[in-house]
Design a protein around this motif. Structure first.
Motif, PDB file in Angstrom:
ATOM      1  N   LYS A   1     -51.632  10.773 -36.189  1.00 15.01           N
ATOM      2  CA  LYS A   1     -50.344  10.262 -36.700  1.00 15.01           C
ATOM      3  C   LYS A   1     -50.242   8.742 -36.736  1.00 15.01           C
ATOM      4  CE  LYS A   1     -47.391  14.225 -36.250  1.00 15.01           C
ATOM      5  NZ  LYS A   1     -46.082  14.714 -35.893  1.00 15.01           N
ATOM      6  N   PRO A   2     -50.578   8.029 -35.654  1.00 15.01           N
ATOM      7  CA  PRO A   2     -50.386   6.577 -35.703  1.00 15.01           C
ATOM      8  C   PRO A   2     -51.383   5.817 -36.577  1.00 15.01           C
ATOM      9  CG  PRO A   2     -51.183   7.256 -33.527  1.00 15.01           C
ATOM     10  CD  PRO A   2     -50.965   8.496 -34.326  1.00 15.01           C
ATOM     11  N   ILE A   3     -52.445   6.471 -37.028  1.00 18.04           N
ATOM     12  CA  ILE A   3     -53.428   5.729 -37.830  1.00 18.04           C
ATOM     13  C   ILE A   3     -53.471   6.146 -39.296  1.00 18.04           C
ATOM     14  CG2 ILE A   3     -54.888   5.138 -35.862  1.00 18.04           C
ATOM     15  CD1 ILE A   3     -56.807   7.336 -36.686  1.00 18.04           C
ATOM     16  N   LEU A   4     -52.676   7.120 -39.686  1.00 20.47           N
ATOM     17  CA  LEU A   4     -52.692   7.573 -41.081  1.00 20.47           C
ATOM     18  C   LEU A   4     -51.822   6.700 -41.973  1.00 20.47           C
ATOM     19  CD1 LEU A   4     -52.570  11.463 -40.750  1.00 20.47           C
ATOM     20  CD2 LEU A   4     -54.558   9.977 -41.089  1.00 20.47           C
ATOM     21  N   ALA A   5     -52.289   6.508 -43.198  1.00 24.12           N
ATOM     22  CA  ALA A   5     -51.518   5.769 -44.195  1.00 24.12           C
ATOM     23  C   ALA A   5     -50.482   6.667 -44.861  1.00 24.12           C
ATOM     24  CB  ALA A   5     -52.449   5.186 -45.251  1.00 24.12           C
ATOM     25  N   LYS A   6     -50.734   7.983 -44.841  1.00 17.06           N
ATOM     26  CA  LYS A   6     -49.827   8.960 -45.453  1.00 17.06           C
ATOM     27  C   LYS A   6     -50.115  10.313 -44.823  1.00 17.06           C
ATOM     28  CE  LYS A   6     -52.793  10.098 -49.381  1.00 17.06           C
ATOM     29  NZ  LYS A   6     -52.847  10.249 -50.819  1.00 17.06           N
ATOM     30  N   PRO A   7     -49.220  11.269 -44.993  1.00 12.53           N
ATOM     31  CA  PRO A   7     -49.472  12.593 -44.416  1.00 12.53           C
ATOM     32  C   PRO A   7     -50.734  13.234 -45.009  1.00 12.53           C
ATOM     33  CG  PRO A   7     -47.182  12.390 -45.101  1.00 12.53           C
ATOM     34  CD  PRO A   7     -47.911  11.182 -45.627  1.00 12.53           C
ATOM     35  N   VAL A   8     -51.379  14.058 -44.210  1.00 14.46           N
ATOM     36  CA  VAL A   8     -52.551  14.804 -44.672  1.00 14.46           C
ATOM     37  C   VAL A   8     -52.098  15.747 -45.788  1.00 14.46           C
ATOM     38  CG1 VAL A   8     -54.275  16.529 -44.003  1.00 14.46           C
ATOM     39  CG2 VAL A   8     -53.662  14.690 -42.413  1.00 14.46           C
ATOM     40  N   SER A   9     -52.877  15.808 -46.862  1.00 11.70           N
ATOM     41  CA  SER A   9     -52.560  16.765 -47.928  1.00 11.70           C
ATOM     42  C   SER A   9     -53.660  17.822 -47.969  1.00 11.70           C
ATOM     43  CB  SER A   9     -52.421  16.071 -49.285  1.00 11.70           C
ATOM     44  OG  SER A   9     -53.634  15.472 -49.660  1.00 11.70           O
ATOM     45  N   GLN A  10     -53.253  19.049 -48.267  1.00 12.49           N
ATOM     46  CA  GLN A  10     -54.200  20.157 -48.324  1.00 12.49           C
ATOM     47  C   GLN A  10     -53.947  20.985 -49.569  1.00 12.49           C
ATOM     48  OE1 GLN A  10     -53.043  21.777 -44.422  1.00 12.49           O
ATOM     49  NE2 GLN A  10     -55.202  21.604 -43.866  1.00 12.49           N
ATOM     50  N   ILE A  11     -55.037  21.514 -50.110  1.00 10.64           N
ATOM     51  CA  ILE A  11     -54.975  22.457 -51.226  1.00 10.64           C
ATOM     52  C   ILE A  11     -55.691  23.714 -50.750  1.00 10.64           C
ATOM     53  CG2 ILE A  11     -55.683  22.943 -53.597  1.00 10.64           C
ATOM     54  CD1 ILE A  11     -55.713  19.916 -54.068  1.00 10.64           C
ATOM     55  N   PHE A  12     -55.059  24.870 -50.928  1.00  7.02           N
ATOM     56  CA  PHE A  12     -55.625  26.153 -50.509  1.00  7.02           C
ATOM     57  C   PHE A  12     -56.041  26.920 -51.755  1.00  7.02           C
ATOM     58  CE2 PHE A  12     -52.503  24.706 -47.457  1.00  7.02           C
ATOM     59  CZ  PHE A  12     -53.252  24.692 -46.294  1.00  7.02           C
ATOM     60  N   LEU A  13     -57.265  27.484 -51.730  1.00  9.92           N
ATOM     61  CA  LEU A  13     -57.829  28.102 -52.920  1.00  9.92           C
ATOM     62  C   LEU A  13     -58.495  29.446 -52.603  1.00  9.92           C
ATOM     63  CD1 LEU A  13     -59.488  24.800 -53.222  1.00  9.92           C
ATOM     64  CD2 LEU A  13     -58.328  25.546 -55.270  1.00  9.92           C
ATOM     65  N   ASP A  14     -58.467  30.345 -53.563  1.00  5.07           N
ATOM     66  CA  ASP A  14     -59.263  31.562 -53.539  1.00  5.07           C
ATOM     67  C   ASP A  14     -60.326  31.426 -54.618  1.00  5.07           C
ATOM     68  OD1 ASP A  14     -58.215  33.294 -51.580  1.00  5.07           O
ATOM     69  OD2 ASP A  14     -56.567  33.886 -52.886  1.00  5.07           O
TER      70      ASP A  14
END
Length: 132
Positions: A114-127
């Motif tokens: 949290k304190p070192i990220l420039a933005k929230p983590v983004s995730q894409i879920f795929l089948d």
């Protein structure tokens, strides 16, 4: 094109390219078996925090790759953008990913990120659907 428009375009193009390459390589690895639950994540720190993020993510990725249900876990850093990481993960199913999300390792790393990220983590879920 403004700097923000360019960054958004480049980011989208990079993520699209990673998605295509990952799905192609995963199907080749599985010899036509496209089953599984795939995740592509983007984790970004400012340049000055790139080494801190790298120091957290590399050992975490090694541990994650050894978890039950993890078929592949690849951590990548964008060459021209230190501090911008992407993961490609292949899990046997969503239950395996859910188990991963509840491990002590993930509970330990999240507050450190949290304190070192420039933005929230983004995730894409795929089948997986097809492969050649």
């Amino acid at each position: 094109m403004s700097d923000m428009d360019r960054r958004a375009f480049v980011g989208y193009a990079a993520l699209s390219g990673v998605t295509a390459v990952v799905l192609t390589s995963s199907s080749a690895e599985a010899a036509g078996d496209n089953s599984g639950y795939f995740v592509i994540a983007e984790i970004v720190a400012p340049k000055e925090k790139a080494a801190d993020l790298r120091d957290l993510l590399v050992p975490y990725a090694h541990k994650s790759a050894k978890e039950p249900g993890c078929q592949k876990y690849v951590l990548m850093e964008v060459i021209d953008e230190p501090g911008r990481f992407m993961t490609w993960e292949r899990w046997t199913n969503k239950a395996a990913l859910d188990a991963h999300m509840g491990t002590p390792d993930i509970k330990e790393i999240l507050p450190k990120l949290k304190p070192i990220l420039a933005k929230p983590v983004s995730q894409i879920f795929l089948d997986g659907r097809t492969g050649v």
